[in-house]
Design an enzyme around this catalytic site. Structure first.
Site, PDB file in Angstrom:
ATOM      1  N   ASP A   1      -5.695  -4.121  -1.952  1.00 54.11           N
ATOM      2  CA  ASP A   1      -4.650  -3.706  -1.001  1.00 54.11           C
ATOM      3  C   ASP A   1      -3.931  -5.064  -0.559  1.00 54.11           C
ATOM      4  OD1 ASP A   1      -3.110  -3.116   1.248  1.00 54.11           O
ATOM      5  OD2 ASP A   1      -4.396  -1.036   1.216  1.00 54.11           O
TER       6      ASP A   1
ATOM      7  N   SER B   1       0.797  -1.221  -0.043  1.00 51.04           N
ATOM      8  CA  SER B   1       0.007  -0.076  -0.174  1.00 51.04           C
ATOM      9  C   SER B   1       1.148   1.067   0.145  1.00 51.04           C
ATOM     10  CB  SER B   1      -0.871  -0.128   1.076  1.00 51.04           C
ATOM     11  OG  SER B   1      -2.059   0.926   0.851  1.00 51.04           O
TER      12      SER B   1
END
Length: 308
Positions: free
Chosen positions: A160, A44
Protein backbone atom coordinates in the site's frame (compact mmCIF):
# COMPACT_ATOMS: atom_id res chain seq x y z
CA UNK A 1 -1.16 39.01 -22.10
CA UNK A 2 -4.29 36.95 -21.37
CA UNK A 3 -5.20 33.47 -22.52
CA UNK A 4 -8.56 31.78 -22.13
CA UNK A 5 -7.24 28.23 -22.41
CA UNK A 6 -8.49 26.21 -19.45
CA UNK A 7 -5.67 25.08 -17.15
CA UNK A 8 -5.10 21.35 -16.71
CA UNK A 9 -6.84 20.09 -13.58
CA UNK A 10 -5.30 17.35 -11.47
CA UNK A 11 -7.16 15.34 -8.85
CA UNK A 12 -5.29 13.59 -6.00
CA UNK A 13 -7.30 11.00 -4.06
CA UNK A 14 -6.11 9.65 -0.72
CA UNK A 15 -6.32 6.15 0.70
CA UNK A 16 -8.45 5.08 3.64
CA UNK A 17 -10.41 1.90 2.94
CA UNK A 18 -14.19 2.33 2.93
CA UNK A 19 -13.68 6.04 3.56
CA UNK A 20 -12.54 6.24 -0.06
CA UNK A 21 -16.13 5.82 -1.24
CA UNK A 22 -16.50 9.53 -0.46
CA UNK A 23 -14.31 10.21 -3.51
CA UNK A 24 -17.24 9.20 -5.70
CA UNK A 25 -19.30 12.03 -4.21
CA UNK A 26 -16.55 14.51 -4.98
CA UNK A 27 -16.50 13.34 -8.60
CA UNK A 28 -20.28 13.67 -8.75
CA UNK A 29 -20.12 17.30 -7.62
CA UNK A 30 -17.38 18.13 -10.14
CA UNK A 31 -19.35 16.48 -12.95
CA UNK A 32 -22.49 18.42 -12.11
CA UNK A 33 -20.57 21.70 -12.25
CA UNK A 34 -18.92 20.82 -15.54
CA UNK A 35 -15.43 20.73 -14.01
CA UNK A 36 -13.43 18.20 -16.01
CA UNK A 37 -10.40 16.39 -14.63
CA UNK A 38 -7.29 16.00 -16.80
CA UNK A 39 -4.92 14.05 -14.51
CA UNK A 40 -5.61 11.55 -11.74
CA UNK A 41 -3.38 10.19 -8.98
CA UNK A 42 -4.48 7.99 -6.11
CA UNK A 43 -3.31 5.80 -3.29
CA UNK A 44 -5.02 2.60 -2.14
CA UNK A 45 -8.82 3.08 -2.36
CA UNK A 46 -8.18 6.50 -3.89
CA UNK A 47 -6.25 4.72 -6.62
CA UNK A 48 -9.13 2.32 -7.24
CA UNK A 49 -11.69 5.13 -7.62
CA UNK A 50 -9.28 7.13 -9.78
CA UNK A 51 -8.68 4.12 -12.03
CA UNK A 52 -12.39 3.57 -12.55
CA UNK A 53 -12.85 7.21 -13.51
CA UNK A 54 -9.80 7.19 -15.77
CA UNK A 55 -11.22 4.11 -17.51
CA UNK A 56 -14.37 6.01 -18.43
CA UNK A 57 -16.73 5.24 -15.56
CA UNK A 58 -18.91 8.14 -14.39
CA UNK A 59 -19.64 8.81 -10.73
CA UNK A 60 -23.01 7.09 -11.24
CA UNK A 61 -21.24 4.03 -12.67
CA UNK A 62 -18.85 3.96 -9.72
CA UNK A 63 -21.74 4.21 -7.27
CA UNK A 64 -23.61 1.31 -8.90
CA UNK A 65 -20.50 -0.86 -8.91
CA UNK A 66 -19.75 0.01 -5.29
CA UNK A 67 -23.28 -0.89 -4.18
CA UNK A 68 -22.94 -4.26 -5.88
CA UNK A 69 -19.46 -5.26 -4.70
CA UNK A 70 -19.87 -4.07 -1.11
CA UNK A 71 -22.72 -6.45 -0.39
CA UNK A 72 -21.58 -8.73 2.42
CA UNK A 73 -21.62 -11.91 0.37
CA UNK A 74 -19.38 -10.33 -2.29
CA UNK A 75 -16.94 -8.91 0.25
CA UNK A 76 -16.54 -12.31 1.88
CA UNK A 77 -15.74 -13.90 -1.48
CA UNK A 78 -12.87 -11.47 -2.02
CA UNK A 79 -11.01 -12.79 1.01
CA UNK A 80 -8.73 -15.80 0.42
CA UNK A 81 -7.02 -16.43 3.77
CA UNK A 82 -4.03 -18.75 3.90
CA UNK A 83 -1.04 -19.58 6.03
CA UNK A 84 0.75 -16.35 7.08
CA UNK A 85 3.26 -15.61 4.33
CA UNK A 86 3.66 -11.86 4.22
CA UNK A 87 -0.04 -11.33 4.85
CA UNK A 88 -3.15 -13.04 6.23
CA UNK A 89 -4.91 -12.74 2.84
CA UNK A 90 -3.25 -13.95 -0.35
CA UNK A 91 -5.04 -11.34 -2.48
CA UNK A 92 -5.53 -13.56 -5.52
CA UNK A 93 -9.29 -13.03 -5.48
CA UNK A 94 -8.87 -9.28 -5.17
CA UNK A 95 -6.60 -9.35 -8.22
CA UNK A 96 -9.17 -11.46 -10.06
CA UNK A 97 -11.81 -8.84 -9.24
CA UNK A 98 -9.66 -6.04 -10.63
CA UNK A 99 -9.01 -8.10 -13.75
CA UNK A 100 -12.75 -8.60 -14.15
CA UNK A 101 -13.31 -4.85 -13.96
CA UNK A 102 -10.36 -3.68 -16.07
CA UNK A 103 -9.48 -6.77 -18.10
CA UNK A 104 -5.98 -6.59 -19.58
CA UNK A 105 -6.18 -2.82 -19.93
CA UNK A 106 -2.92 -0.96 -19.46
CA UNK A 107 -2.38 2.59 -18.22
CA UNK A 108 -1.75 3.69 -21.80
CA UNK A 109 -5.24 2.53 -22.79
CA UNK A 110 -7.08 4.58 -20.16
CA UNK A 111 -9.13 7.63 -21.13
CA UNK A 112 -7.23 9.88 -18.71
CA UNK A 113 -3.63 9.88 -17.43
CA UNK A 114 -3.45 7.94 -14.17
CA UNK A 115 -0.83 7.25 -11.52
CA UNK A 116 -1.19 5.03 -8.46
CA UNK A 117 1.23 4.89 -5.56
CA UNK A 118 2.82 1.85 -3.91
CA UNK A 119 5.88 1.23 -1.72
CA UNK A 120 8.70 -1.20 -2.52
CA UNK A 121 9.78 -3.16 0.57
CA UNK A 122 13.13 -3.99 -1.03
CA UNK A 123 14.26 -0.43 -1.67
CA UNK A 124 12.05 1.14 1.03
CA UNK A 125 11.00 3.74 -1.51
CA UNK A 126 7.79 5.05 -2.98
CA UNK A 127 6.91 3.67 -6.42
CA UNK A 128 4.62 5.53 -8.81
CA UNK A 129 2.93 3.10 -11.17
CA UNK A 130 1.99 4.54 -14.59
CA UNK A 131 2.71 1.65 -16.94
CA UNK A 132 1.62 -1.94 -17.39
CA UNK A 133 -1.61 -3.69 -16.37
CA UNK A 134 -3.97 -1.51 -14.33
CA UNK A 135 -5.37 -4.47 -12.38
CA UNK A 136 -1.96 -5.50 -11.04
CA UNK A 137 -1.14 -1.92 -10.05
CA UNK A 138 -4.40 -1.67 -8.10
CA UNK A 139 -3.66 -4.92 -6.32
CA UNK A 140 -0.32 -3.40 -5.28
CA UNK A 141 -1.59 -0.03 -4.08
CA UNK A 142 -4.30 -1.71 -1.95
CA UNK A 143 -1.94 -4.24 -0.37
CA UNK A 144 -2.30 -3.18 3.26
CA UNK A 145 0.81 -4.44 5.14
CA UNK A 146 0.09 -7.32 7.47
CA UNK A 147 -3.32 -7.99 5.97
CA UNK A 148 -2.53 -8.60 2.27
CA UNK A 149 0.45 -10.39 0.85
CA UNK A 150 2.80 -7.98 -1.00
CA UNK A 151 2.74 -7.96 -4.79
CA UNK A 152 5.81 -8.96 -6.81
CA UNK A 153 6.33 -6.74 -9.86
CA UNK A 154 9.62 -6.49 -11.79
CA UNK A 155 11.71 -7.53 -8.81
CA UNK A 156 9.86 -5.18 -6.47
CA UNK A 157 7.81 -6.26 -3.44
CA UNK A 158 4.99 -3.75 -3.35
CA UNK A 159 2.56 -2.75 -0.61
CA UNK A 160 0.00 0.00 0.00
CA UNK A 161 1.38 3.39 -1.07
CA UNK A 162 -0.20 5.02 1.96
CA UNK A 163 2.80 3.91 4.01
CA UNK A 164 4.80 6.79 2.47
CA UNK A 165 2.41 8.91 0.41
CA UNK A 166 -1.27 8.67 1.25
CA UNK A 167 -2.29 11.86 -0.59
CA UNK A 168 -0.23 12.07 -3.82
CA UNK A 169 -0.42 15.78 -4.54
CA UNK A 170 3.21 15.82 -5.68
CA UNK A 171 2.56 12.97 -8.10
CA UNK A 172 -0.33 14.65 -9.93
CA UNK A 173 1.64 17.90 -10.02
CA UNK A 174 4.56 16.19 -11.77
CA UNK A 175 2.12 14.69 -14.26
CA UNK A 176 1.40 18.19 -15.57
CA UNK A 177 -1.56 19.49 -13.56
CA UNK A 178 -1.73 23.27 -13.21
CA UNK A 179 -4.64 23.41 -10.75
CA UNK A 180 -4.61 20.64 -8.15
CA UNK A 181 -7.63 19.48 -6.18
CA UNK A 182 -6.78 17.07 -3.36
CA UNK A 183 -9.30 14.99 -1.46
CA UNK A 184 -8.20 13.88 2.00
CA UNK A 185 -10.60 11.30 3.40
CA UNK A 186 -8.58 11.14 6.59
CA UNK A 187 -7.27 8.15 8.50
CA UNK A 188 -9.22 6.39 11.22
CA UNK A 189 -7.99 4.09 13.96
CA UNK A 190 -11.34 3.47 15.59
CA UNK A 191 -12.44 -0.17 15.31
CA UNK A 192 -9.26 -0.83 13.33
CA UNK A 193 -7.98 -3.99 11.71
CA UNK A 194 -6.28 -5.42 14.77
CA UNK A 195 -9.31 -4.84 16.98
CA UNK A 196 -11.68 -6.21 14.35
CA UNK A 197 -9.64 -9.39 13.94
CA UNK A 198 -9.26 -9.72 17.69
CA UNK A 199 -13.05 -9.88 18.02
CA UNK A 200 -13.14 -13.05 15.92
CA UNK A 201 -12.39 -16.19 17.90
CA UNK A 202 -10.77 -18.00 14.99
CA UNK A 203 -7.83 -15.57 15.06
CA UNK A 204 -5.09 -16.34 17.64
CA UNK A 205 -4.64 -13.56 20.19
CA UNK A 206 -0.97 -13.17 19.30
CA UNK A 207 -1.74 -12.41 15.66
CA UNK A 208 -4.41 -9.88 16.63
CA UNK A 209 -2.04 -8.12 19.02
CA UNK A 210 0.71 -8.04 16.40
CA UNK A 211 -1.61 -6.46 13.85
CA UNK A 212 -2.70 -3.84 16.37
CA UNK A 213 0.92 -2.84 16.93
CA UNK A 214 1.52 -2.68 13.17
CA UNK A 215 -1.64 -0.65 12.70
CA UNK A 216 -0.68 1.86 15.40
CA UNK A 217 2.77 2.22 13.86
CA UNK A 218 1.51 2.77 10.33
CA UNK A 219 -1.10 5.22 11.58
CA UNK A 220 1.58 7.38 13.22
CA UNK A 221 3.81 7.20 10.14
CA UNK A 222 1.00 8.11 7.76
CA UNK A 223 -0.14 11.11 9.79
CA UNK A 224 3.40 12.49 10.08
CA UNK A 225 4.22 11.71 6.46
CA UNK A 226 1.09 13.30 5.08
CA UNK A 227 1.60 16.46 7.12
CA UNK A 228 5.15 16.83 5.82
CA UNK A 229 4.05 16.16 2.23
CA UNK A 230 1.35 18.82 2.34
CA UNK A 231 3.83 21.36 3.63
CA UNK A 232 6.12 20.63 0.68
CA UNK A 233 3.48 20.11 -2.00
CA UNK A 234 0.41 22.23 -1.30
CA UNK A 235 -2.72 21.65 -3.41
CA UNK A 236 -4.75 24.59 -4.68
CA UNK A 237 -7.88 23.16 -3.08
CA UNK A 238 -8.06 20.63 -0.25
CA UNK A 239 -11.38 18.87 0.28
CA UNK A 240 -11.74 17.09 3.65
CA UNK A 241 -15.06 15.21 4.00
CA UNK A 242 -16.08 14.77 7.65
CA UNK A 243 -16.49 11.00 7.71
CA UNK A 244 -17.56 8.75 10.61
CA UNK A 245 -14.57 7.63 12.69
CA UNK A 246 -15.69 3.99 12.69
CA UNK A 247 -15.29 3.68 8.91
CA UNK A 248 -11.89 2.33 7.89
CA UNK A 249 -10.07 -0.33 5.88
CA UNK A 250 -12.24 -3.14 7.26
CA UNK A 251 -15.64 -1.75 8.22
CA UNK A 252 -18.06 0.73 6.66
CA UNK A 253 -18.33 -0.66 3.14
CA UNK A 254 -22.08 -1.13 3.58
CA UNK A 255 -22.58 2.64 3.92
CA UNK A 256 -21.98 3.49 0.27
CA UNK A 257 -24.72 6.08 -0.26
CA UNK A 258 -24.01 7.82 3.04
CA UNK A 259 -20.29 8.14 2.35
CA UNK A 260 -20.84 9.32 -1.23
CA UNK A 261 -23.26 11.98 -0.02
CA UNK A 262 -20.75 13.24 2.54
CA UNK A 263 -18.09 13.49 -0.16
CA UNK A 264 -20.45 15.33 -2.49
CA UNK A 265 -21.43 17.85 0.18
CA UNK A 266 -17.80 18.49 1.08
CA UNK A 267 -16.93 19.15 -2.57
CA UNK A 268 -19.89 21.50 -3.02
CA UNK A 269 -18.41 23.79 -0.36
CA UNK A 270 -15.35 24.30 -2.58
CA UNK A 271 -16.97 24.72 -5.99
CA UNK A 272 -16.87 28.53 -5.89
CA UNK A 273 -13.21 28.39 -4.81
CA UNK A 274 -12.34 26.06 -7.69
CA UNK A 275 -14.11 28.22 -10.25
CA UNK A 276 -12.33 31.32 -8.94
CA UNK A 277 -8.98 29.57 -9.29
CA UNK A 278 -9.78 28.61 -12.86
CA UNK A 279 -10.66 32.23 -13.69
CA UNK A 280 -7.42 33.43 -12.12
CA UNK A 281 -5.49 31.02 -14.33
CA UNK A 282 -6.87 32.75 -17.41
CA UNK A 283 -3.91 35.09 -17.06
CA UNK A 284 -0.91 34.16 -19.12
CA UNK A 285 0.73 31.49 -16.89
CA UNK A 286 4.14 33.22 -16.86
CA UNK A 287 2.83 36.71 -16.17
CA UNK A 288 3.78 38.44 -12.93
CA UNK A 289 0.15 38.67 -11.84
CA UNK A 290 -0.54 34.96 -12.34
CA UNK A 291 2.53 34.02 -10.31
CA UNK A 292 1.57 36.37 -7.48
CA UNK A 293 -2.00 34.98 -7.37
CA UNK A 294 -0.70 31.41 -7.19
CA UNK A 295 1.81 32.33 -4.48
CA UNK A 296 -0.82 34.10 -2.41
CA UNK A 297 -3.21 31.14 -2.58
CA UNK A 298 -0.48 28.71 -1.48
CA UNK A 299 0.53 30.84 1.50
CA UNK A 300 -3.07 31.28 2.59
CA UNK A 301 -3.69 27.53 2.34
CA UNK A 302 -0.64 26.64 4.48
CA UNK A 303 -1.67 29.16 7.13
CA UNK A 304 -5.22 27.78 7.35
CA UNK A 305 -4.13 24.15 7.44
CA UNK A 306 -1.21 24.16 9.87
CA UNK A 307 -1.88 27.13 12.13
CA UNK A 308 -5.49 26.66 12.98
Amino acid sequence: MITHNRPAIGLALSGGGARGLAHIGVLRALEREGISVDYLAGTSMGGVIAAGYAAGMSSADLERESLAITQKRHMVRLADPGLPNGGLIRGERVLAFFKKEFGDKTFAELNLPLAVVAVDLHSHQEVVLREGPVALALRATTSLPGLFKPVEINGMRLVDGGVLNNLPVDVVSKMGAEVIIAVDIGLSQEDGIGQWIGNHRWVPEGIANTLEVLEDTFYALRIAGQRNRLQQFTPDVLICPELPANVNAIVGYGRVKELITIGEQAAEEHIAEIKTLLQQHWYWPFSHKAIEIKKKNKQSFVSRTFEG
